[in-house]
Write an enzyme that holds these catalytic residues in place. Structure first.
Site, short mmCIF file in Angstrom:
data_model
loop_
_atom_site.label_atom_id
_atom_site.label_comp_id
_atom_site.label_asym_id
_atom_site.label_seq_id
_atom_site.Cartn_x
_atom_site.Cartn_y
_atom_site.Cartn_z
N GLY A 43 2.15 5.09 -3.89
CA GLY A 43 1.86 3.88 -3.10
C GLY A 43 2.74 3.77 -1.86
O GLY A 43 3.36 4.75 -1.42
N VAL A 44 2.77 2.58 -1.32
CA VAL A 44 3.54 2.33 -0.10
C VAL A 44 5.00 2.67 -0.33
O VAL A 44 5.67 3.29 0.50
CB VAL A 44 3.39 0.85 0.33
CG1 VAL A 44 4.40 0.48 1.42
CG2 VAL A 44 1.96 0.59 0.83
N ALA A 117 -11.68 2.43 -4.24
CA ALA A 117 -12.52 1.65 -5.16
C ALA A 117 -12.95 0.33 -4.53
O ALA A 117 -12.17 -0.31 -3.83
CB ALA A 117 -11.74 1.38 -6.44
N VAL A 240 7.79 -12.99 21.24
CA VAL A 240 7.09 -12.01 22.09
C VAL A 240 5.70 -12.57 22.38
O VAL A 240 4.98 -12.96 21.46
CB VAL A 240 6.99 -10.65 21.38
CG1 VAL A 240 6.07 -9.71 22.14
CG2 VAL A 240 8.37 -10.03 21.23
N ARG A 274 4.25 -8.55 5.95
CA ARG A 274 3.13 -7.80 5.37
C ARG A 274 2.10 -8.75 4.80
O ARG A 274 2.44 -9.87 4.42
CB ARG A 274 3.67 -6.85 4.29
CG ARG A 274 4.63 -5.82 4.89
CD ARG A 274 5.12 -4.83 3.85
NE ARG A 274 4.09 -4.00 3.26
CZ ARG A 274 3.57 -2.91 3.83
NH1 ARG A 274 4.00 -2.50 5.00
NH2 ARG A 274 2.63 -2.21 3.21
N ASP A 314 2.36 -6.56 -4.66
CA ASP A 314 2.25 -7.20 -3.34
C ASP A 314 0.94 -7.97 -3.16
O ASP A 314 0.90 -8.96 -2.42
CB ASP A 314 2.33 -6.15 -2.23
CG ASP A 314 3.75 -5.64 -2.01
OD1 ASP A 314 4.63 -5.95 -2.84
OD2 ASP A 314 3.97 -4.91 -1.01
N HIS A 446 38.72 -0.03 -12.72
CA HIS A 446 39.55 -0.08 -11.51
C HIS A 446 39.75 1.33 -10.97
O HIS A 446 39.95 2.25 -11.75
CB HIS A 446 40.91 -0.70 -11.83
CG HIS A 446 41.83 -0.73 -10.65
ND1 HIS A 446 41.67 -1.63 -9.63
CD2 HIS A 446 42.90 0.06 -10.33
CE1 HIS A 446 42.61 -1.42 -8.71
NE2 HIS A 446 43.37 -0.40 -9.12
P1 FAD Z 1 1.65 -0.50 -2.97
O1 FAD Z 1 2.89 0.27 -3.13
O2 FAD Z 1 1.33 -1.12 -1.68
O3 FAD Z 1 0.49 0.49 -3.37
C1 FAD Z 1 -0.84 0.14 -3.28
C2 FAD Z 1 -1.67 1.40 -3.40
O4 FAD Z 1 -3.03 1.03 -3.56
C3 FAD Z 1 -1.61 2.31 -2.16
O5 FAD Z 1 -1.36 3.62 -2.54
C4 FAD Z 1 -2.99 2.17 -1.55
O6 FAD Z 1 -3.40 3.35 -0.90
C5 FAD Z 1 -3.83 1.93 -2.81
N1 FAD Z 1 -5.10 1.25 -2.54
C6 FAD Z 1 -5.31 0.15 -1.78
N2 FAD Z 1 -6.60 -0.19 -1.81
C7 FAD Z 1 -7.22 0.70 -2.62
C8 FAD Z 1 -8.56 0.86 -3.07
N3 FAD Z 1 -9.53 0.04 -2.68
N4 FAD Z 1 -8.84 1.86 -3.89
C9 FAD Z 1 -7.85 2.71 -4.30
N5 FAD Z 1 -6.59 2.62 -3.92
C10 FAD Z 1 -6.28 1.61 -3.09
N6 FAD Z 1 10.52 -2.76 -1.78
C11 FAD Z 1 11.64 -2.70 -2.51
O7 FAD Z 1 11.67 -3.22 -3.63
N7 FAD Z 1 12.78 -2.08 -2.03
C12 FAD Z 1 12.80 -1.52 -0.81
O8 FAD Z 1 13.83 -0.97 -0.42
C13 FAD Z 1 11.64 -1.56 -0.01
N8 FAD Z 1 11.62 -0.99 1.20
C14 FAD Z 1 10.47 -1.01 1.93
C15 FAD Z 1 10.47 -0.41 3.18
C16 FAD Z 1 9.32 -0.41 3.95
C17 FAD Z 1 9.33 0.25 5.30
C18 FAD Z 1 8.13 -1.02 3.44
C19 FAD Z 1 6.87 -1.02 4.24
C20 FAD Z 1 8.13 -1.62 2.20
C21 FAD Z 1 9.29 -1.63 1.43
N9 FAD Z 1 9.34 -2.23 0.18
C22 FAD Z 1 10.49 -2.20 -0.55
C23 FAD Z 1 8.18 -2.93 -0.38
C24 FAD Z 1 7.47 -2.06 -1.42
O9 FAD Z 1 7.05 -0.87 -0.81
C25 FAD Z 1 6.29 -2.82 -2.01
O10 FAD Z 1 6.73 -4.05 -2.51
C26 FAD Z 1 5.67 -2.03 -3.13
O11 FAD Z 1 5.23 -0.77 -2.69
C27 FAD Z 1 4.49 -2.80 -3.72
O12 FAD Z 1 3.93 -2.06 -4.74
P2 FAD Z 1 2.42 -2.28 -5.17
O13 FAD Z 1 2.23 -1.49 -6.42
O14 FAD Z 1 2.08 -3.71 -5.19
O15 FAD Z 1 1.50 -1.65 -4.03
#
Ligand code: FAD
Length: 480
Positions: A43-44, A117, A240, A274, A314, A446
C-alpha cells in the site's frame, strides 16, 4: 470472458490495514482473497509513504550528523550525492519489504488478486485485472481498505512537472536549488528535511498559525529551533493563491495579512493533507455510507452501514496512520470471526520523523486546555539527561500529562532524537493505566534517553535526581 470466484472474505486494498487483515484472517483459517493493483502487498505506507520517507530521512540524519561532527573534531567534508544510487537504495528497501510481504501472503495461502475492484452490488466485485483480463468475485464478507490519496489545492497547475505531491517527491527527480513546501504538516516537514539535507533551500508555507497543528507547542518549539537553521524560511498564516509555470521555474503567489507576495521556485511540493479513497469504487451500489469528509462511516467493530462490509485504515478518516489501520484490521477480522471485539484504543501514538523527532500519545496539554480539564504537567528537559549530552543533543524534552487526584498518566509527549521509539513506553503506560509512581518506580537502563520518561515522573514528585526542581510544599505533602 470473465470467471467467477467465491470467497468467505475479500480484502480490498493491500496497505498496512488490508494486508494485516488478510494475514490475520488466514491465520484464523478464513478463506481470504486480497485485491490490490500492486503485485505485492504494501500500500501507500510501503510503496510511497512511511518506508521510503523514513529511508531518506535516515540518510538526511547521517548528512546532518556528519556535518555536525566537525564540532567534535571530526570533519568529513561536503557530501557527494549520487542521486541514482540513493534512489536505488530507497527502491531496494521498498522491494525487499514488499517482496517479503508477498512471500508471507503466499505462505499463508492468501489468494492475491492483482487488479482494481469495484462493487457491482453488496456481494459482488468486478475486478479489472492488471494484466488486462477481468474477473468477478462473490464474497460473504468484505473489508474495504482502499486508503487515501494526496489532497490538492485550487489554483495549482495540474500538468507541471515542477509541482509534486509526496509520491513524486519521494521519487527524487532531482535536487532543486529552491523548493517550496506547501503545508506544514508532518509529511511536508519530513520531506522538506530530506531535501534540505540533500542541499535544497527549503521554504515552507503554512496556512494556519503554526506548523504541526495538533501537537503541543513546547514540543514543536524544539523542532522549530532546528528547522529555522535547516530551512530558508517558514511562513505561517500564509496562503498560496496561485502558481504559474515559467521558463526558468514556477512562480508562486501567496498572501499573508492582506499582503500579496510572489517568489520563484525550482519545484513545489504540495502536501496539504490526504483524502479518503472512496470514489470510483462503486460504493454507490452498496449501502456503505460516507460522512461529510467522504470517509466511510463505521461502528466500533469497523462495520459499515452494510453489515457484512467492514472498513479500516485511512478510508475511515483520521488519524490516517499505518498503525491505526493495522489495529483496526484485527478488530474487523475478530468481528467477522464472531469474537467479541471493539476498537477502543486509549492512545494512538503520533510521530513526526523530523530532527528532532516529535511524538505524543494520549491526552495532549492543548487538548486538556481545550476541554478545561485540570491536569498537571511534569517536564524533564534533555539538557539534564546524561545520554542526550553524550549525543550532543540536549534539544529535547519529555513530558507527562497527569491527573493529580488519581496520579494516573493521561498523556506523554516527547521531542528529541529517537522520540518515535521512546513513545512506545508511553503508549504501554497509558494502555495499562499506569500511575506516575509506576513509571518512577520502573528501573530504566542507564545511560539511555528512556530515563527521561522516568525522570519526568520523578519531576512530578519533586525529586528528579538530575534536576533540582522541588515540588511546592503543600502539593509535596499530599503526594507523599
Ligand atoms: P493504504 O496504505 O493507502 O493502501 C491502500 C491500498 O489500496 C493501495 O495499495 C491502493 O493501491 C489499493 N487500492 C485502492 N483502491 C483500490 C481498488 N479499487 N482495488 C484494489 N486496490 C485498491 N503513517 C504512519 O503511521 N507513519 C509514518 O511515518 C507515515 N509516513 C507517511 C509518509 C508519507 C509520505 C505518506 C503519504 C503517508 C505516510 N503515512 C505514515 C500514512 C500511511 O501511509 C497510511 O496511514 C497508511 O498507508 C494507511 O494504510 P491503509 O491500509 O489504510 O491504506
Amino acid at each position: 470472458m470473465s470467471d467467477t470466484m467465491n470467497v468467505e472474505l475479500v480484502v480490498i486494498g493491500g496497505g498496512p490495514g488490508g494486508y494485516a487483515a488478510a494475514f490475520y484472517a488466514a491465520d484464523l483459517g478464513i478463506d481470504v482473497a486480497l485485491v490490490d493493483t500492486e503485485s505485492n502487498p504494501g500500500g501507500v505506507c510501503l510503496y510511497r509513504g512511511c518506508i521510503p520517507s523514513k529511508t531518506l530521512l535516515h540518510v538526511a540524519k547521517l548528512i546532518d550528523e556528519a556535518k555536525h561532527a566537525a564540532a567534535w573534531g571530526i570533519s568529513f567534508g561536503d557530501p557527494v550525492i549520487d542521486l541514482d544510487k540513493l534512489r536505488t537504495f530507497k527502491n531496494d528497501v521498498v522491494a525487499k519489504l514488499t517482496g517479503g510481504l508477498g512471500k508471507l501472503a503466499k505462505a499463508r495461502k492468501v489468494r492475491t488478486i492483482h487488479g482494481r475492484a469495484t462493487f457491482r452490488d453488496s456481494n459482488t466485485l468486478d475486478i479489472a485485472l492488471v494484466d488486462g483480463g477481468k474477473t468477478e468475485l462473490v464474497f460473504r464478507n468484505a473489508i474495504l481498505a482502499t486508503g487515501s490519496l494526496p489532497a490538492g489545492i485550487p489554483g495549482i497547475p495540474k500538468d507541471s512537472a515542477r509541482v509534486m505531491d509526496s509520491t513524486a517527491a519521494l521519487d527524487l527527480p532531482d535536487i532543486p536549488a529552491k523548493l517550496l513546501v506547501v503545508g506544514g504538516g508532518y509529511i511536508g516537514l519530513e520531506l522538506g528535511t530530506v531535501y534540505a539535507a540533500l542541499g535544497s533551500r527549503v521554504t515552507v508555507i503554512e496556512m494556519t498559525e503554526d506548523i504541526l497543528p495538533g501537537a503541543d507547542r513546547d514540543l514543536v518549539n524544539q523542532l522549530k529551533k532546528r528547522l529555522d537553521k535547516q530551512f530558508e524560511s517558514i511562513l505561517v498564516n500564509t496562503k498560496v493563491s496561485d502558481m504559474k509555470e515559467r521558463k526558468d521555474g514556477i512562480e508562486v503567489f501567496f498572501s499573508s495579512n492582506d499582503k500579496n507576495e510572489r517568489a520563484m521556485f525550482d519545484r513545489v511540493l504540495v502536501s496539504v493533507g490526504r483524502k479518503a479513497n472512496t470514489h470510483g469504487i462503486g460504493l454507490e451500489n452498496t449501502r456503505v455510507a460516507l460522512n461529510e469528509r467522504d470517509c466511510v462511516i463505521v461502528d466500533p467493530q469497523r462495520r459499515t452501514a452494510e453489515q457484512h462490509i467492514f472498513a479500516i485504515g485511512d478510508v475511515t478518516g483520521d488519524p490516517m496512520l499505518a498503525h491505526k489501520a493495522s489495529h483496526e484490521a484485527r478488530v474487523a477480522v475478530d468481528a467477522i470471526s464472531g469474537k467479541k471485539t471493539t476498537f477502543e484504543p486509549y492512545a494512538i501514538p503520533a510521530v513526526v520523523f523530523t530532527d528532532p523527532e516529535i511524538a505524543w500519545a494520549g491526552l495532549t496539554e492543548s487538548e486538556a486546555k481545550q476541554q478545561s480539564r485540570s491536569v498537571e504537567v511534569a517536564r524533564f528537559p534533555w539538557s539534564a539527561s546524561g545520554r542526550a549530552t553524550t549525543l550532543d543533543r540536549s534539544d529535547g524534552v519529555t513530558k507527562l500529562i497527569i491527573d493529580a487526584d488519581s496520579q494516573r498518566v493521561l498523556g506523554v509527549g516527547i521531542a528529541g532524537p529517537g522520540a518515535g521509539e521512546l513513545i512506545a513506553e508511553g503508549v504501554l503506560a497509558l494502555e495499562m493505566g499506569a500511575t506516575v509512581r509506576d513509571i518512577s518506580l520502573s528501573i530504566h537502563p542507564h545511560p539511555t534517553l528512556s530515563e527521561s520518561i522516568m525522570e519526568a515522573a520523578e519531576v512530578w514528585f519533586g525529586h528528579a535526581t538530575h534536576l533540582y526542581r522541588p515540588r511546592k510544599k503543600a502539593a509535596a505533602e499530599s503526594n507523599k
